[in-house]
Write an enzyme that holds these catalytic residues in place. Structure first.
Site, PDB file in Angstrom:
ATOM      1  N   LYS A  50     -75.566  58.246 -50.195  1.00  0.00           N
ATOM      2  CA  LYS A  50     -75.409  56.807 -50.444  1.00  0.00           C
ATOM      3  C   LYS A  50     -75.556  56.531 -51.941  1.00  0.00           C
ATOM      4  CE  LYS A  50     -76.878  55.609 -45.787  1.00  0.00           C
ATOM      5  NZ  LYS A  50     -77.994  55.306 -44.888  1.00  0.00           N
TER       6      LYS A  50
ATOM      7  N   GLN B 127     -84.225  53.789 -44.668  1.00  0.00           N
ATOM      8  CA  GLN B 127     -83.643  54.877 -43.865  1.00  0.00           C
ATOM      9  C   GLN B 127     -84.497  55.117 -42.615  1.00  0.00           C
ATOM     10  OE1 GLN B 127     -80.638  56.511 -44.649  1.00  0.00           O
ATOM     11  NE2 GLN B 127     -80.879  57.306 -42.591  1.00  0.00           N
TER      12      GLN B 127
ATOM     13  N   ASP C 119     -78.130  46.541 -44.125  1.00  0.00           N
ATOM     14  CA  ASP C 119     -77.830  47.196 -42.846  1.00  0.00           C
ATOM     15  C   ASP C 119     -77.621  46.190 -41.707  1.00  0.00           C
ATOM     16  OD1 ASP C 119     -77.585  49.958 -43.084  1.00  0.00           O
ATOM     17  OD2 ASP C 119     -79.746  50.253 -43.243  1.00  0.00           O
TER      18      ASP C 119
END
Ligand code: NDP
Length: 285
Positions: A54, A98, A121
């Site tokens: 990422k 994460q 997200d």
């Protein structure tokens, strides 16, 4: 006729090139450079690879990446303090934590601490609610990538029968909701579904998000269906495989995504896009 293969790598690359152009225009016009902060707690090797990929993707597209790599022993309090600091940081327009987090940390509390305005997200309950209402601000990255891939086939989703296998909060449920908003008739299957193969066989669009290699077999797939394989499974021989039995399903499906090189690269492209869109909103304020 064998299925056409949906090349997620190529699609993601072209999306990322477009994002890079928009990032540069935004910086020129407003001085704002989209910033993404990624937080990784612990030393799970797969998560470390995702976070590194990422970061590289951010740099290539001209975004500002910030990495926070914390030891497994990090307390929930310390993690929440970092998130509050990032919420207030004007260089940051997207925050991602994460998953999975170590077991002593309550994931729900952490995801709820991320400002809904920086929730790259789309996991915060406010953004989940906005998505359900059909007026989303941040759409979760993998589901957003799945819809892009279906659109890239030229298929009109409206009125089609869509079957999603898997009902997780990060993939199955949001994909189902997005398909519903695009006027598909949606069925979401899970581990208690009775006679799953006969339900999947009716689908014009199949989304597999189960986490079991080769789960979707050729006899479950209607001729010509669009099959999107979200699954990522590490086999005993070290290779990656999806949830779909690719070699056999490709003889039945109209379109099919490979693993690797399908949905995975799209997820990262959508993360960059979510951060860019967020930075544009901040720039307007
Ligand atoms: P979860 O484990 O959270 O959910 C799996 C779902 O599959 C559950 O709803 C479960 O049902 C269902 N399921 C399990 N076994 C069966 C069965 N025998 N029959 C029918 N349904 C079943 O997984 P995620 O949604 O997080 O991820 C799914 C897969 O996608 C994984 O391989 C993951 O690695 C991958 N993934 C890939 C991403 C990408 O970028 N490409 C991003 C995110 C995930 P129940 O609810 O009843 O238990």
């Amino acid at each position: 006729m064998p299925a056409k293969i949906l090349d997620g790598k190529a699609l993601a690359l072209s999306l990322r090139e477009g994002i890079a152009r928009e990032v540069s225009v935004l910086a020129q016009n407003t001085g704002v450079k989209p910033g993404l902060a990624a937080i990784l707690v612990g030393d799970d090797p797969a998560s470390a690879v995702y976070v590194r990929n990422k970061k590289i993707a951010c740099e290539k597209a001209g975004l500002y990446p910030e990495e926070h790599l914390l030891p497994t022993s990090t307390s929930q309090e310390t993690l929440l303090a970092l998130i509050h600091q990032l919420n207030a940081d004007s260089k940051i327009h997207g925050i991602l934590v994460q998953l999975p987090l170590p077991s002593h940390i309550e994931s729900k509390a952490v995801l709820q601490a991320v400002s809904p305005e920086k929730d790259a997200d789309g996991f915060h309950p406010v953004n989940v609610g906005r998505l359900v209402e059909g007026d989303p601000v941040f759409v979760p990255c993998t589901p957003k990538g799945v819809i892009h891939m279906i659109d890239s086939t030229g298929l009109d989703i409206s009125g089609k029968r869509a079957v999603v296998i898997g009902r997780s909060n990060i993939v199955g449920k949001p994909v189902g909701m997005l398909l519903l908003h695009r006027h598909a008739t949606v069925t979401i299957c899970h581990s208690r579904t009775k006679d799953l193969p006969s339900i999947v066989r009716e689908a014009d669009i199949v989304i597999a998000a189960i986490g079991k290699p080769f789960f979707v077999t050729a006899n479950m797939v209607k001729q010509g269906a669009v099959v999107i394989d979200v699954g990522i499974n590490r086999l005993d021989n070290g290779k990656l495989a999806g949830d779909v039995d690719f070699e056999h399903v490709k003889e039945h499906a109209g379109w099919l995504t490979p693993v690797p090189g399908g949905v995975g690269p799209m997820t990262i492209a959508m993360l960059l896009q979510n951060t860019l869109e967020s930075a544009k909103r901040f720039a307007k304020q």
